[in-house]
Scaffold this active site. Structure first.
Site, PDB file in Angstrom:
ATOM      1  NE  ARG A  61      42.639  30.743  30.427  1.00  0.00           N
ATOM      2  CZ  ARG A  61      43.001  31.935  30.909  1.00  0.00           C
ATOM      3  NH1 ARG A  61      43.066  32.126  32.230  1.00  0.00           N
ATOM      4  NH2 ARG A  61      43.297  32.938  30.105  1.00  0.00           N
TER       5      ARG A  61
ATOM      6  CE  LYS B 170      45.477  28.989  28.360  1.00  0.00           C
ATOM      7  NZ  LYS B 170      45.061  29.062  26.929  1.00  0.00           N
TER       8      LYS B 170
ATOM      9  CG  HIS C 142      41.225  36.724  27.633  1.00  0.00           C
ATOM     10  ND1 HIS C 142      39.966  36.941  27.108  1.00  0.00           N
ATOM     11  CD2 HIS C 142      41.363  35.373  27.726  1.00  0.00           C
ATOM     12  CE1 HIS C 142      39.372  35.779  26.895  1.00  0.00           C
ATOM     13  NE2 HIS C 142      40.195  34.821  27.266  1.00  0.00           N
TER      14      HIS C 142
END
Length: 272
Positions: free
Chosen positions: A132, A157, A246
């Site tokens: 990212r 994340k 993810h």
């Protein structure tokens, strides 16, 4: 309206969210406060039932995921026992994505024409690792293992750490770029701070417009990376999911684009 002040301070102090994400999340909080929405299942469900009638699906889904993330933060700091968003009915939009495809090889060639060495290597790293934007921006030299050709991503994340492989030539470029530095941020300004977020985005976009006549954004590189691994590298979806960091394979599936959008061509043929 409890929790709003805490979440506002949390977003303003967050180091891994991009400026656009922070701006969007703060806007979502203001809208929530304006509509007197409480952090309860009933209040949130009523709120989203109203949003579905008033806004575009993309707006509703973005706000749903934003409040889910903020609810998780309230649970993490023990301001809530459970995240009420997890009991709100999921927002589903059945839509065939027909986003513009940016072949990875073409994107890398565009990046290699960027004159500024810092931004050139920065975007080469993103395009060849799937990091990212903020993960690459906050990458430390200490987290690169040149002997193993890997790097550790600390700022993913959901506080998820992951290790991703480095290509041999990319590793050599990084070593040459660092010029003997062994500590601190990999990509830094003259003052030693993280590179300017907006300047980096602008440089990539301008170079792409000059080279290919269409804009290229950092997130496009992650999508192109995932698509390349799936179509040309024959990688499994689970492998790509782990590389991208993810939490769900459904998110990864949305990154896999077709080389050409055949669906529109089929529909056009029917209406001919």
């Amino acid at each position: 309206m409890i929790h709003y002040d805490y979440l506002e301070c949390y977003l303003l102090a967050h180091i891994t969210y991009s400026k656009q994400t922070i701006k969007a999340y703060r806007s979502d909080l203001r809208q929530m406060k304006k509509n007197f929405v409480e952090w309860s299942v009933k209040s949130l469900q009523t709120y989203f039932d109203q949003l579905i009638q008033q806004y575009k699906p993309t707006t509703v889904m973005r706000r749903y995921h934003a409040l889910m993330a903020l609810g998780n933060e309230l649970v993490r700091v023990k301001r809530l026992k459970v995240n009420p968003m997890k009991q709100v009915r999921p927002i589903v939009h059945q839509h065939i994505q027909q986003r513009e495809h940016h072949p990875l090889e073409e994107s890398i060639q565009t990046i290699r024409q960027i004159n500024h060495p810092t931004y050139r290597v920065f975007f080469e790293l993103i395009s060849q690792t799937g990091l990212r934007f903020m993960e690459a921006r906050l990458l430390s030299i200490e987290d690169i293992q040149f002997a193993k050709s890997t790097l550790l991503v600390r700022h993913g994340k959901g506080r998820r750490l992951r290790t991703v492989p480095l290509g041999e030539k990319l590793a050599h470029k990084l070593q040459a770029f660092l010029g003997g530095r062994t500590a601190g941020l990999v990509f830094r300004s003259i003052r030693g701070q993280a590179i300017n977020e907006q300047q980096a985005r602008d440089i990539l976009c301008k170079q792409s417009l000059a080279t290919r006549g269409r804009p290229l954004h950092p997130h496009d590189l992650r999508v192109s990376f995932a698509t390349y691994l799936y179509q040309s590298g024959n990688c499994k979806l689970l492998e790509i999911q782990r590389l991208l960091g993810h939490s769900s394979s459904r998110t990864t599936e949305g990154y896999i684009l077709s080389q050409e959008t055949k669906l529109q061509q089929v529909i056009d043929a029917l209406s001919a």
